[in-house]
Design a protein around this motif. Structure first.
Motif, PDB file in Angstrom:
ATOM      1  N   GLU A   1       0.862   9.819  -5.137  1.00 29.52           N
ATOM      2  CA  GLU A   1       1.028   9.071  -6.381  1.00 29.52           C
ATOM      3  C   GLU A   1      -0.061   9.481  -7.372  1.00 29.52           C
ATOM      4  N   SER A   2       0.161   9.193  -8.641  1.00 27.59           N
ATOM      5  CA  SER A   2      -0.791   9.598  -9.680  1.00 27.59           C
ATOM      6  C   SER A   2      -1.724   8.463 -10.089  1.00 27.59           C
ATOM      7  N   PHE A   3      -1.824   7.417  -9.270  1.00 29.87           N
ATOM      8  CA  PHE A   3      -2.657   6.271  -9.614  1.00 29.87           C
ATOM      9  C   PHE A   3      -4.134   6.560  -9.363  1.00 29.87           C
ATOM     10  N   ASP A   4      -4.973   6.031 -10.248  1.00 23.70           N
ATOM     11  CA  ASP A   4      -6.417   6.093 -10.051  1.00 23.70           C
ATOM     12  C   ASP A   4      -6.891   4.996  -9.111  1.00 23.70           C
ATOM     13  N   ALA A   5      -6.211   3.836  -9.147  1.00 21.72           N
ATOM     14  CA  ALA A   5      -6.623   2.695  -8.338  1.00 21.72           C
ATOM     15  C   ALA A   5      -5.460   1.721  -8.241  1.00 21.72           C
ATOM     16  N   ALA A   6      -5.668   0.681  -7.428  1.00 21.94           N
ATOM     17  CA  ALA A   6      -4.615  -0.314  -7.239  1.00 21.94           C
ATOM     18  C   ALA A   6      -5.231  -1.673  -6.958  1.00 21.94           C
ATOM     19  N   LEU A   7      -4.493  -2.726  -7.295  1.00 22.56           N
ATOM     20  CA  LEU A   7      -4.843  -4.075  -6.875  1.00 22.56           C
ATOM     21  C   LEU A   7      -4.155  -4.339  -5.544  1.00 22.56           C
TER      22      LEU A   7
ATOM     23  N   PRO B   1       0.827  -1.218   0.000  1.00 24.59           N
ATOM     24  CA  PRO B   1       0.000   0.000   0.000  1.00 24.59           C
ATOM     25  C   PRO B   1       0.854   1.258   0.000  1.00 24.59           C
ATOM     26  N   PHE B   2       0.335   2.318  -0.606  1.00 26.92           N
ATOM     27  CA  PHE B   2       1.047   3.587  -0.716  1.00 26.92           C
ATOM     28  C   PHE B   2       0.054   4.715  -0.466  1.00 26.92           C
ATOM     29  N   ASP B   3       0.547   5.932  -0.471  1.00 29.75           N
ATOM     30  CA  ASP B   3      -0.293   7.107  -0.251  1.00 29.75           C
ATOM     31  C   ASP B   3      -0.781   7.615  -1.605  1.00 29.75           C
ATOM     32  N   PHE B   4      -2.081   7.483  -1.858  1.00 32.12           N
ATOM     33  CA  PHE B   4      -2.624   7.941  -3.136  1.00 32.12           C
ATOM     34  C   PHE B   4      -2.410   9.436  -3.337  1.00 32.12           C
ATOM     35  N   ALA B   5      -2.305  10.199  -2.240  1.00 29.41           N
ATOM     36  CA  ALA B   5      -2.094  11.642  -2.353  1.00 29.41           C
ATOM     37  C   ALA B   5      -0.718  11.965  -2.921  1.00 29.41           C
TER      38      ALA B   5
ATOM     39  N   GLY C   1      -8.242   4.998   3.984  1.00 31.94           N
ATOM     40  CA  GLY C   1      -8.680   6.033   3.053  1.00 31.94           C
ATOM     41  C   GLY C   1      -9.030   5.564   1.661  1.00 31.94           C
ATOM     42  N   VAL C   2      -9.379   4.264   1.525  1.00 29.50           N
ATOM     43  CA  VAL C   2      -9.711   3.754   0.195  1.00 29.50           C
ATOM     44  C   VAL C   2     -11.063   3.042   0.232  1.00 29.50           C
ATOM     45  N   THR C   3     -11.659   2.900  -0.949  1.00 30.08           N
ATOM     46  CA  THR C   3     -12.869   2.118  -1.137  1.00 30.08           C
ATOM     47  C   THR C   3     -12.468   0.765  -1.717  1.00 30.08           C
ATOM     48  N   TYR C   4     -13.128  -0.301  -1.263  1.00 29.02           N
ATOM     49  CA  TYR C   4     -12.760  -1.664  -1.652  1.00 29.02           C
ATOM     50  C   TYR C   4     -13.798  -2.290  -2.573  1.00 29.02           C
TER      51      TYR C   4
ATOM     52  N   THR D   1     -10.896   7.213  -1.444  1.00 34.82           N
ATOM     53  CA  THR D   1     -12.264   7.624  -1.139  1.00 34.82           C
ATOM     54  C   THR D   1     -12.457   9.124  -1.293  1.00 34.82           C
ATOM     55  N   ALA D   2     -11.424   9.893  -0.916  1.00 32.71           N
ATOM     56  CA  ALA D   2     -11.571  11.347  -0.892  1.00 32.71           C
ATOM     57  C   ALA D   2     -11.465  11.995  -2.268  1.00 32.71           C
ATOM     58  N   ARG D   3     -10.997  11.255  -3.262  1.00 37.66           N
ATOM     59  CA  ARG D   3     -10.790  11.835  -4.588  1.00 37.66           C
ATOM     60  C   ARG D   3     -11.948  11.443  -5.516  1.00 37.66           C
ATOM     61  N   PRO D   4     -12.536  12.400  -6.233  1.00 41.11           N
ATOM     62  CA  PRO D   4     -13.624  12.054  -7.173  1.00 41.11           C
ATOM     63  C   PRO D   4     -13.112  11.096  -8.251  1.00 41.11           C
ATOM     64  N   LYS D   5     -13.955  10.158  -8.653  1.00 40.49           N
ATOM     65  CA  LYS D   5     -13.587   9.241  -9.730  1.00 40.49           C
ATOM     66  C   LYS D   5     -13.479   9.988 -11.054  1.00 40.49           C
ATOM     67  N   ARG D   6     -12.396   9.751 -11.771  1.00 40.84           N
ATOM     68  CA  ARG D   6     -12.298  10.299 -13.121  1.00 40.84           C
ATOM     69  C   ARG D   6     -13.178   9.465 -14.053  1.00 40.84           C
ATOM     70  N   PRO D   7     -13.667  10.067 -15.158  1.00 40.44           N
ATOM     71  CA  PRO D   7     -14.527   9.320 -16.082  1.00 40.44           C
ATOM     72  C   PRO D   7     -13.910   8.012 -16.570  1.00 40.44           C
ATOM     73  N   SER D   8     -12.600   8.015 -16.812  1.00 38.31           N
ATOM     74  CA  SER D   8     -11.949   6.787 -17.287  1.00 38.31           C
ATOM     75  C   SER D   8     -12.025   5.690 -16.236  1.00 38.31           C
TER      76      SER D   8
END
Length: 296
Positions: free
Chosen positions: A141-147, A135-139, A156-159, A273-280
Protein backbone atom coordinates in the motif's frame (compact mmCIF):
# COMPACT_ATOMS: atom_id res chain seq x y z
CA UNK A 1 17.23 0.45 -12.02
CA UNK A 2 15.14 -1.44 -14.59
CA UNK A 3 16.70 -1.33 -18.11
CA UNK A 4 14.78 1.12 -20.29
CA UNK A 5 14.19 -1.54 -22.94
CA UNK A 6 11.82 -3.29 -20.49
CA UNK A 7 9.80 -0.13 -19.89
CA UNK A 8 7.00 0.01 -22.50
CA UNK A 9 5.42 3.27 -23.57
CA UNK A 10 2.33 4.49 -21.75
CA UNK A 11 0.42 4.48 -25.06
CA UNK A 12 1.10 0.78 -25.62
CA UNK A 13 0.15 -0.13 -22.07
CA UNK A 14 -3.06 1.90 -22.27
CA UNK A 15 -3.99 0.10 -25.48
CA UNK A 16 -3.38 -3.36 -24.00
CA UNK A 17 -5.21 -2.55 -20.75
CA UNK A 18 -8.22 -1.15 -22.61
CA UNK A 19 -8.48 -4.16 -24.96
CA UNK A 20 -8.29 -6.52 -21.98
CA UNK A 21 -10.84 -4.58 -19.91
CA UNK A 22 -13.31 -3.73 -22.68
CA UNK A 23 -13.06 -6.97 -24.63
CA UNK A 24 -12.37 -5.57 -28.09
CA UNK A 25 -10.01 -3.31 -30.00
CA UNK A 26 -12.98 -1.37 -31.35
CA UNK A 27 -14.17 -0.44 -27.85
CA UNK A 28 -10.59 0.33 -26.78
CA UNK A 29 -10.09 2.59 -29.81
CA UNK A 30 -13.28 4.50 -28.98
CA UNK A 31 -12.24 5.03 -25.35
CA UNK A 32 -8.72 6.13 -26.29
CA UNK A 33 -9.88 8.29 -29.22
CA UNK A 34 -7.78 6.23 -31.65
CA UNK A 35 -8.48 4.20 -34.75
CA UNK A 36 -8.69 0.42 -34.68
CA UNK A 37 -5.46 0.20 -36.68
CA UNK A 38 -3.67 2.56 -34.29
CA UNK A 39 -4.56 0.31 -31.34
CA UNK A 40 -3.32 -2.70 -33.31
CA UNK A 41 -0.01 -0.95 -34.04
CA UNK A 42 0.51 -0.08 -30.38
CA UNK A 43 -0.01 -3.73 -29.45
CA UNK A 44 2.46 -4.93 -32.09
CA UNK A 45 5.07 -2.46 -30.82
CA UNK A 46 4.56 -3.80 -27.29
CA UNK A 47 4.89 -7.41 -28.44
CA UNK A 48 8.09 -6.58 -30.31
CA UNK A 49 9.56 -4.82 -27.31
CA UNK A 50 8.76 -7.62 -24.86
CA UNK A 51 9.35 -10.49 -27.26
CA UNK A 52 6.11 -12.15 -26.16
CA UNK A 53 2.85 -12.75 -28.02
CA UNK A 54 0.17 -10.77 -26.21
CA UNK A 55 -2.66 -10.83 -28.73
CA UNK A 56 -4.45 -13.60 -30.64
CA UNK A 57 -5.57 -12.23 -33.99
CA UNK A 58 -8.66 -13.54 -35.76
CA UNK A 59 -9.11 -11.27 -38.74
CA UNK A 60 -9.65 -7.83 -37.25
CA UNK A 61 -10.64 -9.25 -33.86
CA UNK A 62 -7.94 -8.99 -31.20
CA UNK A 63 -7.96 -11.11 -28.05
CA UNK A 64 -5.40 -10.93 -25.21
CA UNK A 65 -3.58 -14.22 -24.56
CA UNK A 66 -3.75 -15.78 -21.07
CA UNK A 67 -0.24 -14.41 -20.41
CA UNK A 68 -1.38 -10.93 -21.47
CA UNK A 69 -4.38 -11.07 -19.13
CA UNK A 70 -2.08 -11.86 -16.20
CA UNK A 71 0.33 -9.10 -17.28
CA UNK A 72 -2.60 -6.67 -17.47
CA UNK A 73 -3.27 -7.04 -13.74
CA UNK A 74 0.13 -5.51 -13.00
CA UNK A 75 -0.24 -2.94 -15.79
CA UNK A 76 -3.62 -1.81 -14.48
CA UNK A 77 -2.25 -1.41 -10.96
CA UNK A 78 0.72 0.64 -12.23
CA UNK A 79 -1.52 2.89 -14.32
CA UNK A 80 -3.81 3.47 -11.34
CA UNK A 81 -0.82 4.36 -9.14
CA UNK A 82 0.44 6.77 -11.79
CA UNK A 83 -3.01 8.35 -12.07
CA UNK A 84 -3.27 8.81 -8.30
CA UNK A 85 0.21 10.32 -8.14
CA UNK A 86 -0.69 12.74 -10.93
CA UNK A 87 -3.85 13.80 -9.11
CA UNK A 88 -1.87 14.40 -5.91
CA UNK A 89 0.65 16.49 -7.83
CA UNK A 90 -2.14 18.53 -9.40
CA UNK A 91 -3.78 19.04 -5.98
CA UNK A 92 -0.52 20.21 -4.43
CA UNK A 93 1.94 21.52 -7.06
CA UNK A 94 4.27 22.79 -4.34
CA UNK A 95 4.88 19.21 -3.26
CA UNK A 96 4.44 17.33 -0.02
CA UNK A 97 1.70 14.81 0.65
CA UNK A 98 0.74 12.51 3.48
CA UNK A 99 -1.30 9.34 2.99
CA UNK A 100 -3.13 8.10 6.07
CA UNK A 101 -5.31 5.04 6.56
CA UNK A 102 -7.95 5.84 9.15
CA UNK A 103 -10.67 4.09 11.11
CA UNK A 104 -13.80 5.96 9.98
CA UNK A 105 -15.51 6.74 13.30
CA UNK A 106 -12.38 7.56 15.30
CA UNK A 107 -10.89 9.41 12.34
CA UNK A 108 -14.00 11.57 12.04
CA UNK A 109 -14.40 12.31 15.77
CA UNK A 110 -10.79 12.51 16.97
CA UNK A 111 -8.54 13.32 14.02
CA UNK A 112 -10.78 15.46 11.80
CA UNK A 113 -11.47 18.22 14.37
CA UNK A 114 -7.73 18.56 15.02
CA UNK A 115 -6.53 18.25 11.43
CA UNK A 116 -7.18 21.87 10.50
CA UNK A 117 -4.51 22.91 13.00
CA UNK A 118 -1.98 20.71 11.20
CA UNK A 119 -2.90 22.02 7.74
CA UNK A 120 -2.56 25.60 9.00
CA UNK A 121 0.86 24.82 10.49
CA UNK A 122 2.00 22.90 7.40
CA UNK A 123 0.12 24.35 4.40
CA UNK A 124 2.63 22.78 2.01
CA UNK A 125 1.45 19.26 2.93
CA UNK A 126 -1.68 17.74 1.42
CA UNK A 127 -3.26 15.13 3.71
CA UNK A 128 -5.01 12.25 1.93
CA UNK A 129 -7.31 10.04 4.03
CA UNK A 130 -8.60 6.58 3.15
CA UNK A 131 -10.56 4.10 5.23
CA UNK A 132 -9.03 0.78 6.28
CA UNK A 133 -10.83 -1.32 8.86
CA UNK A 134 -8.08 -3.89 9.49
CA UNK A 135 -4.27 -4.13 9.42
CA UNK A 136 -2.72 -4.39 5.96
CA UNK A 137 0.70 -4.85 4.38
CA UNK A 138 2.42 -1.47 4.14
CA UNK A 139 4.68 -2.94 1.43
CA UNK A 140 1.61 -3.36 -0.79
CA UNK A 141 0.00 0.00 0.00
CA UNK A 142 1.08 3.62 -0.47
CA UNK A 143 0.18 4.74 3.06
CA UNK A 144 2.67 6.54 5.27
CA UNK A 145 0.83 5.56 8.45
CA UNK A 146 -2.45 4.26 9.82
CA UNK A 147 -4.77 4.57 12.80
CA UNK A 148 -5.08 1.21 14.53
CA UNK A 149 -7.19 -0.02 17.43
CA UNK A 150 -6.39 -3.03 19.55
CA UNK A 151 -3.20 -4.54 20.87
CA UNK A 152 0.32 -4.28 19.51
CA UNK A 153 -0.42 -7.09 17.09
CA UNK A 154 0.43 -5.41 13.77
CA UNK A 155 3.73 -6.85 12.60
CA UNK A 156 6.55 -4.65 11.31
CA UNK A 157 5.25 -1.31 12.55
CA UNK A 158 6.17 1.32 15.14
CA UNK A 159 3.45 2.32 17.62
CA UNK A 160 2.52 5.71 19.01
CA UNK A 161 -0.30 5.44 21.60
CA UNK A 162 -2.99 8.01 20.81
CA UNK A 163 -6.08 7.39 22.92
CA UNK A 164 -8.03 4.98 25.10
CA UNK A 165 -11.65 4.16 24.33
CA UNK A 166 -14.61 3.92 26.71
CA UNK A 167 -17.76 2.13 25.61
CA UNK A 168 -21.35 2.20 26.82
CA UNK A 169 -24.41 0.15 25.79
CA UNK A 170 -27.16 2.27 24.24
CA UNK A 171 -30.50 1.65 22.58
CA UNK A 172 -33.61 3.41 21.36
CA UNK A 173 -35.72 4.82 24.23
CA UNK A 174 -38.65 2.64 23.17
CA UNK A 175 -36.63 -0.59 23.42
CA UNK A 176 -36.56 -0.66 27.25
CA UNK A 177 -39.53 0.17 29.47
CA UNK A 178 -37.30 0.76 32.49
CA UNK A 179 -33.50 0.73 32.93
CA UNK A 180 -32.12 -2.74 33.74
CA UNK A 181 -30.92 -3.21 37.31
CA UNK A 182 -28.22 -5.75 36.38
CA UNK A 183 -26.01 -6.18 33.29
CA UNK A 184 -27.29 -9.70 32.68
CA UNK A 185 -30.73 -8.32 31.85
CA UNK A 186 -29.30 -7.00 28.57
CA UNK A 187 -28.98 -10.62 27.40
CA UNK A 188 -32.75 -10.61 26.97
CA UNK A 189 -32.40 -7.98 24.24
CA UNK A 190 -30.83 -8.31 20.77
CA UNK A 191 -27.17 -7.26 20.93
CA UNK A 192 -25.51 -5.56 17.96
CA UNK A 193 -21.90 -6.46 17.15
CA UNK A 194 -18.96 -4.83 15.34
CA UNK A 195 -17.01 -7.17 13.04
CA UNK A 196 -13.63 -5.80 14.08
CA UNK A 197 -14.44 -6.18 17.81
CA UNK A 198 -15.78 -9.76 18.01
CA UNK A 199 -15.41 -10.01 21.82
CA UNK A 200 -16.51 -6.50 22.72
CA UNK A 201 -19.71 -7.62 24.46
CA UNK A 202 -18.01 -10.47 26.31
CA UNK A 203 -15.36 -8.01 27.54
CA UNK A 204 -18.05 -5.54 28.63
CA UNK A 205 -19.90 -8.18 30.66
CA UNK A 206 -16.57 -9.29 32.15
CA UNK A 207 -15.98 -5.73 33.40
CA UNK A 208 -19.12 -6.24 35.52
CA UNK A 209 -17.97 -9.70 36.66
CA UNK A 210 -20.71 -11.29 34.61
CA UNK A 211 -19.80 -14.27 32.41
CA UNK A 212 -21.36 -14.21 28.93
CA UNK A 213 -19.75 -16.30 26.20
CA UNK A 214 -20.56 -17.05 22.56
CA UNK A 215 -22.83 -14.08 22.05
CA UNK A 216 -24.35 -13.65 18.61
CA UNK A 217 -26.36 -11.03 16.78
CA UNK A 218 -26.37 -8.69 13.82
CA UNK A 219 -22.89 -7.75 12.55
CA UNK A 220 -21.81 -4.33 11.33
CA UNK A 221 -18.53 -3.18 9.81
CA UNK A 222 -18.71 0.38 11.17
CA UNK A 223 -19.91 2.06 14.35
CA UNK A 224 -21.96 4.61 12.41
CA UNK A 225 -24.20 1.99 10.80
CA UNK A 226 -24.53 0.09 14.08
CA UNK A 227 -25.59 3.31 15.82
CA UNK A 228 -28.28 3.87 13.19
CA UNK A 229 -29.53 0.32 13.68
CA UNK A 230 -29.83 1.00 17.41
CA UNK A 231 -31.75 4.22 16.71
CA UNK A 232 -34.22 2.16 14.66
CA UNK A 233 -34.89 -0.22 17.55
CA UNK A 234 -32.92 -3.15 16.14
CA UNK A 235 -31.01 -3.83 19.36
CA UNK A 236 -28.49 -2.62 21.90
CA UNK A 237 -25.23 -1.19 20.53
CA UNK A 238 -21.97 -1.00 22.45
CA UNK A 239 -20.66 2.37 21.27
CA UNK A 240 -17.65 4.58 22.07
CA UNK A 241 -18.73 7.17 24.62
CA UNK A 242 -18.01 10.10 22.26
CA UNK A 243 -20.37 8.68 19.62
CA UNK A 244 -23.00 7.53 22.11
CA UNK A 245 -23.10 10.95 23.79
CA UNK A 246 -23.97 12.68 20.52
CA UNK A 247 -26.96 10.40 19.95
CA UNK A 248 -28.05 10.64 23.60
CA UNK A 249 -28.02 14.46 23.45
CA UNK A 250 -30.19 14.29 20.32
CA UNK A 251 -32.66 12.08 22.19
CA UNK A 252 -32.28 9.26 19.68
CA UNK A 253 -30.58 6.84 22.10
CA UNK A 254 -30.43 6.26 25.85
CA UNK A 255 -27.96 4.42 28.06
CA UNK A 256 -29.06 0.82 28.41
CA UNK A 257 -26.96 0.21 31.52
CA UNK A 258 -24.23 1.80 33.58
CA UNK A 259 -21.57 4.34 32.73
CA UNK A 260 -18.82 4.12 30.07
CA UNK A 261 -16.14 1.51 30.85
CA UNK A 262 -12.66 1.16 29.31
CA UNK A 263 -12.53 -1.03 26.24
CA UNK A 264 -9.73 -3.54 25.87
CA UNK A 265 -7.17 -2.09 23.51
CA UNK A 266 -5.96 1.37 22.53
CA UNK A 267 -5.85 3.59 19.50
CA UNK A 268 -2.39 3.85 17.96
CA UNK A 269 -0.76 5.70 15.12
CA UNK A 270 1.39 3.07 13.38
CA UNK A 271 3.90 3.28 10.54
CA UNK A 272 6.25 0.77 8.85
CA UNK A 273 9.46 0.27 10.80
CA UNK A 274 11.52 -0.76 7.79
CA UNK A 275 10.64 2.27 5.66
CA UNK A 276 12.37 5.65 6.27
CA UNK A 277 9.99 8.41 7.37
CA UNK A 278 9.19 10.89 4.64
CA UNK A 279 9.60 14.57 5.62
CA UNK A 280 5.83 15.11 5.49
CA UNK A 281 5.26 12.28 7.95
CA UNK A 282 8.06 13.51 10.20
CA UNK A 283 6.13 16.78 10.56
CA UNK A 284 2.82 14.99 11.08
CA UNK A 285 4.09 12.58 13.74
CA UNK A 286 5.76 15.46 15.59
CA UNK A 287 2.49 17.38 15.46
CA UNK A 288 0.58 14.36 16.83
CA UNK A 289 3.01 14.12 19.73
CA UNK A 290 2.48 17.82 20.47
CA UNK A 291 -1.31 17.35 20.40
CA UNK A 292 -1.02 14.43 22.83
CA UNK A 293 1.23 16.39 25.19
CA UNK A 294 -1.25 19.29 25.26
CA UNK A 295 -4.21 16.97 25.86
CA UNK A 296 -2.39 15.35 28.78
Amino acid sequence: MTPRRFLPSISSLLALEAVDRLGSATAAAKELSLTHSAVSRQLKVLEGQLGVQLISRDGIRLRPTPAAREYCQSVRSCLQDLSRSSLKLKANPAGGSLNLAILPTFGMHWLAPRLRDFTERCPDITVNLSTRLAPFDFAQESFDAALHFGDRDWQGVTYLPVSREHVVPVCAPSLIDSPPTAPGELLQLPLLHLESRPRAWEDWFESYDHVAEGLHGMLFDQYSTMAQAAVHEMGVALLPSYLAQEEIEKGRLVKAFGEPVPAKGKYYLVWPTARPKRPSFEKFSSWIETVLELSD
